[in-house]
Design a protein around this motif. Structure first.
Motif, PDB file in Angstrom:
ATOM      1  N   SER A   1     -13.535  62.615 -15.642  1.00 53.36           N
ATOM      2  CA  SER A   1     -12.216  61.996 -15.462  1.00 53.36           C
ATOM      3  C   SER A   1     -11.428  62.033 -16.764  1.00 53.36           C
ATOM      4  O   SER A   1     -11.821  61.408 -17.761  1.00 53.36           O
ATOM      5  CB  SER A   1     -12.397  60.544 -14.999  1.00 53.36           C
ATOM      6  OG  SER A   1     -11.249  59.780 -15.321  1.00 53.36           O
TER       7      SER A   1
ATOM      8  N   GLU B   1     -17.318  49.823 -12.451  1.00 54.13           N
ATOM      9  CA  GLU B   1     -16.649  50.426 -11.288  1.00 54.13           C
ATOM     10  C   GLU B   1     -17.670  50.891 -10.258  1.00 54.13           C
ATOM     11  O   GLU B   1     -17.512  50.694  -9.052  1.00 54.13           O
ATOM     12  CB  GLU B   1     -15.845  51.651 -11.734  1.00 54.13           C
ATOM     13  CG  GLU B   1     -14.396  51.434 -12.029  1.00 54.13           C
ATOM     14  CD  GLU B   1     -13.708  50.477 -11.084  1.00 54.13           C
ATOM     15  OE1 GLU B   1     -13.466  49.334 -11.527  1.00 54.13           O
ATOM     16  OE2 GLU B   1     -13.412  50.831  -9.943  1.00 54.13           O
TER      17      GLU B   1
ATOM     18  N   SER C   1     -32.467  53.058 -14.897  1.00 51.08           N
ATOM     19  CA  SER C   1     -31.983  51.957 -14.045  1.00 51.08           C
ATOM     20  C   SER C   1     -33.187  51.112 -13.667  1.00 51.08           C
ATOM     21  O   SER C   1     -34.334  51.592 -13.730  1.00 51.08           O
ATOM     22  CB  SER C   1     -31.350  52.550 -12.784  1.00 51.08           C
ATOM     23  OG  SER C   1     -31.233  51.584 -11.750  1.00 51.08           O
TER      24      SER C   1
ATOM     25  N   SER D   1     -23.123  68.196 -14.236  1.00 55.17           N
ATOM     26  CA  SER D   1     -24.060  68.924 -13.365  1.00 55.17           C
ATOM     27  C   SER D   1     -23.940  70.437 -13.547  1.00 55.17           C
ATOM     28  O   SER D   1     -24.684  71.199 -12.943  1.00 55.17           O
ATOM     29  CB  SER D   1     -23.839  68.544 -11.894  1.00 55.17           C
ATOM     30  OG  SER D   1     -22.605  69.051 -11.434  1.00 55.17           O
TER      31      SER D   1
ATOM     32  N   PRO E   1     -28.326  45.616 -11.905  1.00 54.33           N
ATOM     33  CA  PRO E   1     -26.919  45.675 -11.499  1.00 54.33           C
ATOM     34  C   PRO E   1     -25.998  45.080 -12.567  1.00 54.33           C
ATOM     35  O   PRO E   1     -26.214  43.961 -13.021  1.00 54.33           O
ATOM     36  CB  PRO E   1     -26.896  44.840 -10.213  1.00 54.33           C
ATOM     37  CG  PRO E   1     -28.287  44.912  -9.682  1.00 54.33           C
ATOM     38  CD  PRO E   1     -29.177  44.976 -10.888  1.00 54.33           C
ATOM     39  N   THR E   2     -25.024  45.874 -12.953  1.00 55.42           N
ATOM     40  CA  THR E   2     -24.120  45.530 -14.065  1.00 55.42           C
ATOM     41  C   THR E   2     -22.687  45.723 -13.592  1.00 55.42           C
ATOM     42  O   THR E   2     -22.394  46.684 -12.873  1.00 55.42           O
ATOM     43  CB  THR E   2     -24.415  46.473 -15.267  1.00 55.42           C
ATOM     44  OG1 THR E   2     -25.820  46.430 -15.530  1.00 55.42           O
ATOM     45  CG2 THR E   2     -23.658  46.050 -16.515  1.00 55.42           C
TER      46      THR E   2
ATOM     47  N   LYS F   1     -33.731  58.432 -11.337  1.00 56.70           N
ATOM     48  CA  LYS F   1     -33.883  57.516 -12.471  1.00 56.70           C
ATOM     49  C   LYS F   1     -35.350  57.454 -12.925  1.00 56.70           C
ATOM     50  O   LYS F   1     -35.628  57.267 -14.114  1.00 56.70           O
ATOM     51  CB  LYS F   1     -33.319  56.141 -12.116  1.00 56.70           C
ATOM     52  CG  LYS F   1     -31.796  56.148 -11.878  1.00 56.70           C
ATOM     53  CD  LYS F   1     -31.024  56.682 -13.076  1.00 56.70           C
ATOM     54  CE  LYS F   1     -29.522  56.557 -12.934  1.00 56.70           C
ATOM     55  NZ  LYS F   1     -28.787  57.024 -14.115  1.00 56.70           N
TER      56      LYS F   1
HETATM   57  N1  LIG Z   1     -23.642  49.605 -13.256  1.00 54.46           N
HETATM   58  C1  LIG Z   1     -24.910  49.417 -12.957  1.00 54.46           C
HETATM   59  O1  LIG Z   1     -25.285  48.440 -12.297  1.00 54.46           O
HETATM   60  C2  LIG Z   1     -25.940  50.377 -13.411  1.00 54.46           C
HETATM   61  C3  LIG Z   1     -25.633  51.642 -13.823  1.00 54.46           C
HETATM   62  N2  LIG Z   1     -26.618  52.492 -14.200  1.00 54.46           N
HETATM   63  C4  LIG Z   1     -26.326  53.823 -14.656  1.00 54.46           C
HETATM   64  O2  LIG Z   1     -25.409  53.736 -15.722  1.00 54.46           O
HETATM   65  C5  LIG Z   1     -24.687  54.955 -15.839  1.00 54.46           C
HETATM   66  C6  LIG Z   1     -23.219  54.640 -15.987  1.00 54.46           C
HETATM   67  O3  LIG Z   1     -22.786  53.994 -14.813  1.00 54.46           O
HETATM   68  P1  LIG Z   1     -21.601  52.920 -14.790  1.00 54.46           P
HETATM   69  O4  LIG Z   1     -21.045  52.773 -16.130  1.00 54.46           O
HETATM   70  O5  LIG Z   1     -22.124  51.761 -14.057  1.00 54.46           O
HETATM   71  O6  LIG Z   1     -20.598  53.664 -13.803  1.00 54.46           O
HETATM   72  P2  LIG Z   1     -19.054  54.029 -13.924  1.00 54.46           P
HETATM   73  O7  LIG Z   1     -18.721  54.624 -12.591  1.00 54.46           O
HETATM   74  O8  LIG Z   1     -18.271  52.876 -14.410  1.00 54.46           O
HETATM   75  O9  LIG Z   1     -19.046  55.159 -15.048  1.00 54.46           O
HETATM   76  C7  LIG Z   1     -19.610  56.416 -14.825  1.00 54.46           C
HETATM   77  C8  LIG Z   1     -18.757  57.477 -15.482  1.00 54.46           C
HETATM   78  O10 LIG Z   1     -19.401  58.736 -15.257  1.00 54.46           O
HETATM   79  C9  LIG Z   1     -18.404  59.692 -14.946  1.00 54.46           C
HETATM   80  N3  LIG Z   1     -18.968  60.781 -14.152  1.00 54.46           N
HETATM   81  C10 LIG Z   1     -19.351  60.754 -12.854  1.00 54.46           C
HETATM   82  N4  LIG Z   1     -19.759  61.966 -12.471  1.00 54.46           N
HETATM   83  C11 LIG Z   1     -19.651  62.775 -13.560  1.00 54.46           C
HETATM   84  C12 LIG Z   1     -19.917  64.141 -13.784  1.00 54.46           C
HETATM   85  N5  LIG Z   1     -20.370  64.946 -12.814  1.00 54.46           N
HETATM   86  N6  LIG Z   1     -19.701  64.643 -15.016  1.00 54.46           N
HETATM   87  C13 LIG Z   1     -19.215  63.850 -16.003  1.00 54.46           C
HETATM   88  N7  LIG Z   1     -18.932  62.552 -15.843  1.00 54.46           N
HETATM   89  C14 LIG Z   1     -19.145  62.023 -14.632  1.00 54.46           C
HETATM   90  C15 LIG Z   1     -17.363  58.907 -14.158  1.00 54.46           C
HETATM   91  O11 LIG Z   1     -16.099  59.568 -14.143  1.00 54.46           O
HETATM   92  C16 LIG Z   1     -17.350  57.589 -14.898  1.00 54.46           C
HETATM   93  O12 LIG Z   1     -16.392  57.585 -15.939  1.00 54.46           O
HETATM   94  C17 LIG Z   1     -25.067  55.780 -14.612  1.00 54.46           C
HETATM   95  O13 LIG Z   1     -26.042  56.723 -14.967  1.00 54.46           O
HETATM   96  C18 LIG Z   1     -25.657  54.748 -13.673  1.00 54.46           C
HETATM   97  O14 LIG Z   1     -26.572  55.319 -12.782  1.00 54.46           O
HETATM   98  C19 LIG Z   1     -27.924  52.095 -14.231  1.00 54.46           C
HETATM   99  C20 LIG Z   1     -28.268  50.864 -13.838  1.00 54.46           C
HETATM  100  C21 LIG Z   1     -27.323  49.894 -13.390  1.00 54.46           C
END
Ligand SMILES: NC(=O)C1=CN([C@@H]2O[C@H](COP(=O)(O)OP(=O)(O)OC[C@H]3O[C@@H](n4cnc5c(N)ncnc54)[C@H](O)[C@@H]3O)[C@@H](O)[C@H]2O)C=CC1
Ligand SMILES: CC(=O)C(C)=O
Length: 249
Positions: A35, A188, A139, A61, A184-185, A156
């Motif tokens: 993004s 978005e 995670s 990816s 869970p955090t 994960k």
């Molecule tokens: N929020 C939560 O509860 C938890 C999140 N996670 C992990 O934390 C990491 C970050 O997640 P969040 O910050 O929560 O989500 P988020 O949705 O706020 O941020 C994820 C970011 O990754 C980017 N993204 C998605 N697909 C992409 C791609 N193909 N190439 C490049 N960028 C890409 C998105 O545009 C976004 O800016 C993830 O790996 C998620 O699985 C792990 C445990 C808990």
């Protein structure tokens, strides 16, 4: 001299909060995201803290995009000291037998292949330098089994294997590789996931001993600690940050 970090998924949530926290430590950042809007917002936030930042658009990816963000970081900043290998998606929350193959491939492509490609190219630079620290985002679903997230959980768990096995091969070359396992955090990703699956939000909150979700800032503090020299003798660890969630499961 200022340290340099690459953060994938830097345009939102955990990646954005970590970019801001590292900037407070004077670290310059390559913000990598699919993004442009989110990525550029983070660049502005980092600059507001007085550090330097560039945005590099990438779909993690795709191996060629990953190689490109590594090459651009080295040509712009000259080095990669820290890597927060963090971009990921959650999936729809369907039971596994209701998931279609496209969704399975998409989650694996971003969460697991994206992380593998990232470490593959970044670690090459770090090995040549003789130093570097990596934090991979796993995670709570990477340390326990959970319903409705089978593919996500598989990716994960894979992140944790990547983390430990990299240490077996490259600790001797000056690399530290750790993983975080957030519960869970409030980001978005989770807001959207719970909007589609409201019953899962109630289950999550009631199952967390501290009775609340984590915050991105709490996770950013942990990642900053693990990346910097304060954690010099911590290697191959998976640090859970989940309000006790996986300790009472
Ligand atoms: N929020 C939560 O509860 C938890 C999140 N996670 C992990 O934390 C990491 C970050 O997640 P969040 O910050 O929560 O989500 P988020 O949705 O706020 O941020 C994820 C970011 O990754 C980017 N993204 C998605 N697909 C992409 C791609 N193909 N190439 C490049 N960028 C890409 C998105 O545009 C976004 O800016 C993830 O790996 C998620 O699985 C792990 C445990 C808990
Ligand atoms: C999205 C995610 O990883 C959790 C634990 O909720």
């Amino acid at each position: 001299m200022s340290k340099v970090a690459i953060i994938t998924g830097g345009g939102s949530g955990l990646g954005q909060a970590t970019a801001v926290r590292l900037a407070e430590e004077g670290v310059n950042i390559s913000v990598v995201d699919i993004s442009e809007e989110g990525g550029n917002r983070t660049v502005d936030m980092v600059k507001d803290k007085g550090a330097d930042a560039i945005f590099i658009k990438a779909d993690v990816s795709k191996n060629e995009d990953v190689k490109n963000y590594v090459d651009k970081t080295v040509s712009h900043f000259g080095t990669i000291d820290y890597f927060f290998n963090n971009a990921g998606i959650s999936g729809s929350g369907k039971y596994f037998l209701d998931s279609d193959i496209d969704e399975i491939e998409k989650i694996v492509g971003i969460n697991l292949l994206g992380a593998l490609y990232g470490v593959r190219h970044v670690a090459e630079v770090m090995k040549k330098q003789g130093s570097g620290a990596i934090v991979n985002t796993a995670s709570s679903a990477g340390v326990i089994g959970q319903d409705s997230v089978v593919t996500y959980s598989a990716t994960k768990h894979g992140i944790i294997g990547l983390t430990k096995s990299m240490v077996a091969e490259y600790a001797k070359d000056g690399l530290r590789v750790n993983a975080i396992a957030p519960g869970p955090t409030e980001t978005e990703m989770v807001r959207n996931f719970y909007k589609d699956n409201p019953e899962m939000k109630e289950n999550a909150e009631s199952g967390i001993p501290q009775k609340r979700l984590g915050t991105p800032e709490e996770v950013a503090e942990l990642v900053t600690f693990l990346l910097t020299s304060k954690a010099e003798y911590i290697n191959g660890e998976v640090i859970r940050i989940d309000g006790g969630f996986t300790n009472v499961k």
